[in-house]
Motif scaffolding. Structure first.
Motif, PDB file in Angstrom:
ATOM      1  N   HIS A  75      -7.276  -4.922   6.504  1.00 50.71           N
ATOM      2  CA  HIS A  75      -7.863  -3.691   5.765  1.00 50.71           C
ATOM      3  C   HIS A  75      -7.861  -3.929   4.074  1.00 50.71           C
ATOM      4  CE1 HIS A  75      -4.025  -2.707   6.035  1.00 50.71           C
ATOM      5  NE2 HIS A  75      -3.701  -2.031   4.487  1.00 50.71           N
ATOM      6  N   HIS A  77      -7.491  -2.226   0.172  1.00 54.34           N
ATOM      7  CA  HIS A  77      -7.390  -1.166  -0.270  1.00 54.34           C
ATOM      8  C   HIS A  77      -8.168  -0.473  -1.912  1.00 54.34           C
ATOM      9  CE1 HIS A  77      -3.085  -2.740   0.316  1.00 54.34           C
ATOM     10  NE2 HIS A  77      -3.833  -2.189   1.186  1.00 54.34           N
ATOM     11  N   HIS A 127      -5.305  -7.560   3.564  1.00 55.69           N
ATOM     12  CA  HIS A 127      -3.689  -7.763   4.778  1.00 55.69           C
ATOM     13  C   HIS A 127      -3.512  -7.050   6.166  1.00 55.69           C
ATOM     14  CE1 HIS A 127      -1.039  -4.898   3.524  1.00 55.69           C
ATOM     15  NE2 HIS A 127      -2.294  -4.078   3.191  1.00 55.69           N
ATOM     16  N   TYR A 143      -0.159   2.842  -5.141  1.00 54.10           N
ATOM     17  CA  TYR A 143      -1.295   2.122  -5.131  1.00 54.10           C
ATOM     18  C   TYR A 143      -1.497   2.702  -6.739  1.00 54.10           C
ATOM     19  CZ  TYR A 143      -0.850   1.843  -0.443  1.00 54.10           C
ATOM     20  OH  TYR A 143      -0.344   0.875   0.687  1.00 54.10           O
TER      21      TYR A 143
END
Ligand SMILES: [Fe+2]
Length: 187
Positions: A75, A77, A127, A143
């Motif tokens: 996926h 981010h 990742h 994040y």
């Protein structure tokens, strides 16, 4: 002992001074350098999940707990991230898009993260993560944005490695499924 309010304040202050994630990594590295302190502050991991510690438009802090032997799909981010391990292990595979393939990815590298590691991930990183050990792994994930805000995030099918939209609710369900598998294995 790890002080969550202090940690959040340190991340916020660092971010205010410098929008890059370089110095936030140092804040995370300092925290996980003393894993027993983080374990005292956050508690021993007992349940897989994306446990939210802080959420704002420009910063999200999660206590990510991986169930034993759990794997999550490739996926992205669409924001920078720092992964700081305070107990257990994370194996990360990094993927890259294959040009002209219709969104398929290929493996591009890997990194084994251990207790006390604080790994920066760039904005465009793709990742997948495996907890390769038979106990819970706990990590502070920071994040550079609102992790839970619906954005155009993607995940990649584990069999075909083709790109599709990431469904945040399905993602949360996968952690619950991992908890159910773990509970069943315990009888
Ligand atoms: Fe991730």
């Amino acid at each position: 002992m790890f002080d969550l309010d202090r940690f959040i304040a340190d991340c916020r202050a660092t971010l205010a001074a410098d929008q890059s994630h370089k110095h936030v990594r140092e804040v995370v590295a300092r925290a996980v350098a003393d894993p027993s302190s983080v374990l005292s502050g956050l508690g021993e991991p007992k349940r897989a999940g994306l446990h939210k510690l802080y959420q704002s438009n420009d910063l999200t802090i999660l206590n990510v707990v991986w169930a034993p032997m759990m794997t999550i799909l490739p996926h992205n981010h669409n924001m920078w991230a720092i992964i700081g391990i305070y107990t257990g292990r994370e194996d990360n595979i990094f993927w890259r898009r294959i040009p002209g393939s219709g969104g398929r990815v290929e493996a591009a590298g890997a990194k084994a993260l251990c207790e006390k590691d604080a790994e920066p991930l760039g904005h465009n990183i793709i990742h997948s993560v495996t907890n390769p050990i038979p106990r819970f792994t706990g990590a502070i994930h920071v994040y550079g944005g609102d992790f839970f805000k619906p954005t155009r995030r993607s995940e990649w099918d584990p069999e075909t490695l083709l790109e599709g939209p990431l469904d945040p609710e399905r993602n949360v369900r996968r952690f619950e499924e991992a908890n159910a598998i773990f509970a069943k294995s315990r009888g």
